[in-house]
Motif scaffolding. Structure first.
Motif, short mmCIF file in Angstrom:
data_model
loop_
_atom_site.label_atom_id
_atom_site.label_comp_id
_atom_site.label_asym_id
_atom_site.label_seq_id
_atom_site.Cartn_x
_atom_site.Cartn_y
_atom_site.Cartn_z
N GLU A 39 0.83 -1.21 0.00
CA GLU A 39 0.00 0.00 0.00
C GLU A 39 0.86 1.26 0.00
N VAL A 40 1.96 1.25 0.74
CA VAL A 40 2.88 2.40 0.77
C VAL A 40 3.48 2.61 -0.62
N GLU A 41 3.94 1.53 -1.23
CA GLU A 41 4.54 1.63 -2.57
C GLU A 41 3.55 2.12 -3.61
N ARG A 42 2.28 1.81 -3.45
CA ARG A 42 1.26 2.25 -4.41
C ARG A 42 0.72 3.63 -4.07
N GLY A 43 1.25 4.25 -3.01
CA GLY A 43 0.83 5.59 -2.65
C GLY A 43 -0.54 5.65 -2.01
N ARG A 44 -0.99 4.55 -1.47
CA ARG A 44 -2.32 4.50 -0.85
C ARG A 44 -2.28 4.76 0.66
N LYS A 45 -1.11 4.57 1.27
CA LYS A 45 -0.96 4.78 2.72
C LYS A 45 0.13 5.81 2.98
N GLU A 46 -0.12 6.64 4.00
CA GLU A 46 0.88 7.60 4.46
C GLU A 46 1.80 6.89 5.44
N ALA A 47 3.05 6.79 5.11
CA ALA A 47 4.00 6.11 5.99
C ALA A 47 4.57 7.08 7.01
N SER A 48 4.68 6.63 8.25
CA SER A 48 5.30 7.45 9.29
C SER A 48 6.80 7.55 9.02
N SER A 49 7.43 8.49 9.68
CA SER A 49 8.89 8.63 9.51
C SER A 49 9.62 7.38 10.00
N GLU A 50 9.10 6.75 11.06
CA GLU A 50 9.72 5.52 11.57
C GLU A 50 9.61 4.39 10.56
N LEU A 51 8.43 4.29 9.94
CA LEU A 51 8.23 3.25 8.93
C LEU A 51 9.11 3.50 7.71
N LEU A 52 9.16 4.75 7.25
CA LEU A 52 10.03 5.08 6.11
C LEU A 52 11.48 4.74 6.42
N ASN A 53 11.91 5.06 7.63
CA ASN A 53 13.28 4.75 8.01
C ASN A 53 13.53 3.25 8.01
N ALA A 54 12.58 2.47 8.52
CA ALA A 54 12.73 1.01 8.54
C ALA A 54 12.80 0.45 7.12
N ILE A 55 11.97 0.95 6.24
CA ILE A 55 11.98 0.49 4.84
C ILE A 55 13.30 0.86 4.18
N CYS A 56 13.76 2.08 4.40
CA CYS A 56 15.03 2.51 3.81
C CYS A 56 16.19 1.68 4.34
N GLU A 57 16.18 1.38 5.63
CA GLU A 57 17.24 0.52 6.18
C GLU A 57 17.19 -0.87 5.56
N ALA A 58 15.98 -1.40 5.36
CA ALA A 58 15.84 -2.71 4.73
C ALA A 58 16.35 -2.69 3.29
N LEU A 59 16.18 -1.54 2.63
CA LEU A 59 16.67 -1.39 1.25
C LEU A 59 18.12 -0.96 1.19
N ASP A 60 18.70 -0.68 2.35
CA ASP A 60 20.08 -0.21 2.46
C ASP A 60 20.31 1.06 1.63
N VAL A 61 19.36 1.99 1.78
CA VAL A 61 19.44 3.28 1.10
C VAL A 61 19.13 4.36 2.13
N PRO A 62 19.91 5.44 2.14
CA PRO A 62 19.62 6.51 3.10
C PRO A 62 18.26 7.16 2.83
N LEU A 63 17.54 7.46 3.89
CA LEU A 63 16.26 8.14 3.77
C LEU A 63 16.43 9.46 3.03
N SER A 64 17.57 10.12 3.24
CA SER A 64 17.82 11.40 2.57
C SER A 64 17.86 11.22 1.05
N ASP A 65 18.36 10.09 0.56
CA ASP A 65 18.38 9.83 -0.89
C ASP A 65 16.96 9.68 -1.43
N VAL A 66 16.12 8.99 -0.68
CA VAL A 66 14.72 8.81 -1.10
C VAL A 66 14.02 10.17 -1.11
#
Length: 111
Positions: A39-66
């Motif tokens: 749902e987050v990837e499809r733009g249907r859900k607003e992700a919290s900053s904590e969730l975004l950070n967890a996803i970015c860590e899982a992808l091994d990409v800095p949140l600042s790059d996203v």
């Protein structure tokens, strides 16, 4: 107009696909449900900053790059790329405003 959540989702999905990773892999690593990540990837859900950070860590990409990628996606197109038409004597100022000049004394006297 693209929404922030849509731009974030697009960026996260592009990153995941570029790494040839599945939703399941990323959701497990980020400790997020597969459905919610989808749902987050499809733009249907607003992700919290904590969730975004967890996803970015899982992808091994800095949140600042996203966020940088998202800011580019949301930036308005340069004025020369916009299709703006104006009547004769009307000029378009930087693509966001239409400036209608005040009539001149000569035009007023002729009327």
């Amino acid at each position: 107009m693209m929404l922030l959540r849509e731009a974030l989702g697009d960026s996260l999905r592009r990153t995941r696909v570029a790494q040839s990773r599945t939703l399941r892999e990323v959701s497990t690593t980020a400790r997020v449900s597969l459905g919610y990540l989808s749902e987050v990837e499809r733009g249907r859900k607003e992700a919290s900053s904590e969730l975004l950070n967890a996803i970015c860590e899982a992808l091994d990409v800095p949140l600042s790059d996203v966020l940088s990628d998202v800011s580019v996606a949301l930036a308005p197109a340069p004025a020369e790329d916009r299709a703006v038409t104006a009547a004769p004597g009307v000029r378009v100022d930087d693509g966001t405003r239409v400036v209608i000049p005040a009539p001149t004394a000569r035009a007023l006297a002729a009327a």
